[in-house]
Design a protein around this motif. Sequence first.
Motif, PDB file in Angstrom:
ATOM      1  N   VAL A  89      33.406  -3.093  14.663  1.00 30.73           N
ATOM      2  CA  VAL A  89      34.534  -3.578  15.451  1.00 30.73           C
ATOM      3  C   VAL A  89      34.967  -4.931  14.903  1.00 30.73           C
ATOM      4  O   VAL A  89      34.160  -5.837  14.725  1.00 30.73           O
ATOM      5  N   GLU A  90      36.277  -5.066  14.662  1.00 28.68           N
ATOM      6  CA  GLU A  90      36.798  -6.304  14.071  1.00 28.68           C
ATOM      7  C   GLU A  90      38.186  -6.589  14.643  1.00 28.68           C
ATOM      8  O   GLU A  90      38.994  -5.670  14.810  1.00 28.68           O
ATOM      9  N   LEU A  91      38.434  -7.835  14.969  1.00 31.92           N
ATOM     10  CA  LEU A  91      39.738  -8.249  15.481  1.00 31.92           C
ATOM     11  C   LEU A  91      40.429  -9.134  14.445  1.00 31.92           C
ATOM     12  O   LEU A  91      39.902 -10.163  14.044  1.00 31.92           O
ATOM     13  N   VAL A  92      41.603  -8.695  14.017  1.00 32.03           N
ATOM     14  CA  VAL A  92      42.405  -9.477  13.072  1.00 32.03           C
ATOM     15  C   VAL A  92      43.783  -9.646  13.675  1.00 32.03           C
ATOM     16  O   VAL A  92      44.573  -8.691  13.744  1.00 32.03           O
ATOM     17  N   GLY A  93      44.063 -10.848  14.177  1.00 32.04           N
ATOM     18  CA  GLY A  93      45.328 -11.079  14.866  1.00 32.04           C
ATOM     19  C   GLY A  93      45.389 -10.222  16.121  1.00 32.04           C
ATOM     20  O   GLY A  93      44.497 -10.296  16.973  1.00 32.04           O
ATOM     21  N   ASN A  94      46.416  -9.397  16.216  1.00 33.95           N
ATOM     22  CA  ASN A  94      46.561  -8.521  17.374  1.00 33.95           C
ATOM     23  C   ASN A  94      46.161  -7.087  17.032  1.00 33.95           C
ATOM     24  O   ASN A  94      46.453  -6.152  17.779  1.00 33.95           O
ATOM     25  N   LYS A  95      45.471  -6.926  15.904  1.00 29.76           N
ATOM     26  CA  LYS A  95      45.033  -5.604  15.467  1.00 29.76           C
ATOM     27  C   LYS A  95      43.512  -5.492  15.615  1.00 29.76           C
ATOM     28  O   LYS A  95      42.773  -6.391  15.210  1.00 29.76           O
TER      29      LYS A  95
END
Length: 454
Positions: free
Chosen positions: A39-45
Amino acid sequence: MYIKNVNELLITDIHKDMIELINEGLRSADPVIAIKRNVELVGNKLRVVDEHVDLGLYERVLVLGIGKASFKMAQGIESVLEEVIDKGLVIMPKGAKVDASLLKKIKVFYGNHPYPSHDTIRSSLELIKLAKEANKRTLVIVLISGGGSALFEVLPKGISVHDLTKLNELLLKSGADIREVNTVRKHVSLVKGGQLLRYLNGAKVYALIISDVVGDYIEFIASGPTAPDTTTFRDAYEVLVRYGLWDKVPKSIRERIKLGVEGKVPETPKPGDPLFNRVRNYIVASNIIALRSIAKKAKELGYNPLILTSHMEGEAREVGKFIASVIRTVKEHDIPVNKPAALIMGGETTVTVRGSGVGGRNQELALSVAISIAGLRDVVFASFGTDGIDGVTDAAGAIVSSETMNMAKDARLNLKEYLENNDSYTLFKKLGHHLIITGATGTNVNDIAIALIR
């Protein structure tokens, strides 16, 4: 470093390598690491395994969790998504040593394990209350791990907690395997076998799963609350009949299953049901994932790794004899892999208790191997439970070598007598330098066995 007594176990260079491989297996199964890996959060993605999600499509993010690893999974998910999580709830075993204050958005509730209790029901109703807040503009992350079957339950009308506990006691002592046990559990529940989804009002669901079931059958891990159920009321009835339990289970259980067989109560949702259209189930940690990680590390250490199986089952002492025969074949003929070799196995053996000793299936397996590899030089074998608990002992398992027999003879201890008395822990405690101590790891992907052969 997951092993607490490393210095005691550092006998030879091969033991040093073994310790590195054990730690690598436990690292791979660590819930926090498993979540961060997937699981990874990049900006709003948001990346969930190999899928990318636009969080702008959702008004809220909820987290629901059940199982023995749910606290550490919650820590992992908060470390990635704390800023976007609205709220969450996980259910842990009562008595688990966790610091709930470490979680900022996710509340911790408790149930009982291995048998459900009133606490289980109360906590489960709180989880369902939160689940019902979801709608089609909600992203729900469900954290699932072993133990969830006992920790999460909502009962059909007419079945009491006492009746459910009696059913579980009978099933767990019957000799039925986990798939058979959970087939019955699903059909006396309103949340198992995909039924949790009925409370989520069409929300988008990502279930992140740590598997403690040999073979990684998603529908049987924690009784598959987010997975299609391929079993039926008829299957549940046949399990109870097969193990002579039909007339022993409480009347309310028999009535529920009888009504189901007759089609008078709804079946659990099956494959193809539209309920699963917005659901993705992903295994983020499992036995085979850990075995592959160990194999990679073994290659880095200069060994030729071979994963023999992730379905290791059977009587521990008999499995030990077979493993020892493979070790001898590698040692003498470089078959099925050339030396220096790392044989890597996973699964879960069983022990038929004949004696009055103290031990666990991993320690008994290791003792059986030790007896059969006596006289072989430069061989080290380990078997351990990834939850850090083997039987009713404080050890996760044991490391043995071709020198274990000699050490026992010097101490005037008879390995075969200890094996016959199911007393492996006492033996290894007396010998020293054999028991693997990790403490509870907060995860469980079954057992792992490794043989290093030079």
